[in-house]
Scaffold this motif. Sequence first.
Motif, short mmCIF file in Angstrom:
data_model
loop_
_atom_site.label_atom_id
_atom_site.label_comp_id
_atom_site.label_asym_id
_atom_site.label_seq_id
_atom_site.Cartn_x
_atom_site.Cartn_y
_atom_site.Cartn_z
N SER A 1 -23.75 25.28 -7.44
CA SER A 1 -23.67 25.66 -6.03
C SER A 1 -25.02 25.59 -5.34
N ARG A 2 -26.06 26.15 -5.96
CA ARG A 2 -27.41 26.10 -5.40
C ARG A 2 -28.34 25.64 -6.51
N ARG B 1 -26.16 22.84 -0.80
CA ARG B 1 -26.07 22.87 -2.26
C ARG B 1 -27.42 22.69 -2.94
#
Length: 282
Positions: free
Chosen positions: A101-102, A125
């Motif tokens: 996600s990150r 992201r």
Amino acid sequence: MIRRARAGAEEKNPMPLDHIQAAGATIAVRTQGAGPAILCLHATGQGARDYDRFAERMGDRFTVLALDWPGHGDSPAEAAPASAARYAGILAGAVAALGLSRVIVIGNSIGGAAAISYAAAHPDRVRGLVLCDSGGLAPVNLVARLYCRHMARRFARAAAGDRRFPDWFARYYRTILPAPAADWRRDEIVAGGPAVAGILAQAWESFARPQADLRHLVPALAMPVFYAWGRKDRTLRWSWSKAAALKAPNRRVQLFDAGHAAFLEQPDEFDRAFAGFAGACP
């Protein structure tokens, strides 16, 4: 879906190996460590093995994932020709398949160009972007087109069986990764050169096309960007890319006593710089 593959000898494959499906390609992914994710993208003709020792050094603080592009390392070849645009699509599929996600993305050469395209399209992201002698930032002018097509023809001849290629490729890679710290990896890359010569021909041909120019995307890179560049890089000189690179709103620059990959050639200095950058990423 992630499919676990049996790794080879421990010395050759120290990072655990999986396979994923990404944008229609089967991609090998090496993973090591625990903590915030770092996704590592290699240069054409090289491989995820480039990041094995970086992963060993960073594994107590981060989860380091490294992809093999199609036809490299443990990823099977595909019909689609190699280009930064194709690799950006694979990168998007890989991030989704891995459930990231990150993520901090490290991209070297064509891997950097793919990372720029992905980060500009998916800024939510990408936590931070590390560009090591990245493609996409230098003008695709007449001189660049002529040089890229010359290199494409040379690699095409190698793919057709040029017996002079191994000696030339060994000399060539002493200019690409000149520092002694990279000897271990340079020897592996040179040994595998004939197997990836066709892919190198495709990639160099793609560098001569207008689509290879990604300078217009740089102002949209809102995430922190770290340019880690080798002063001795003869293929992608910092002076050719500097004007575009400095248009990133939140950037830092460090030049290393290295050729095309500071993380291989100046590992201690790169690690310190990376740790400082990662610690400042939101």
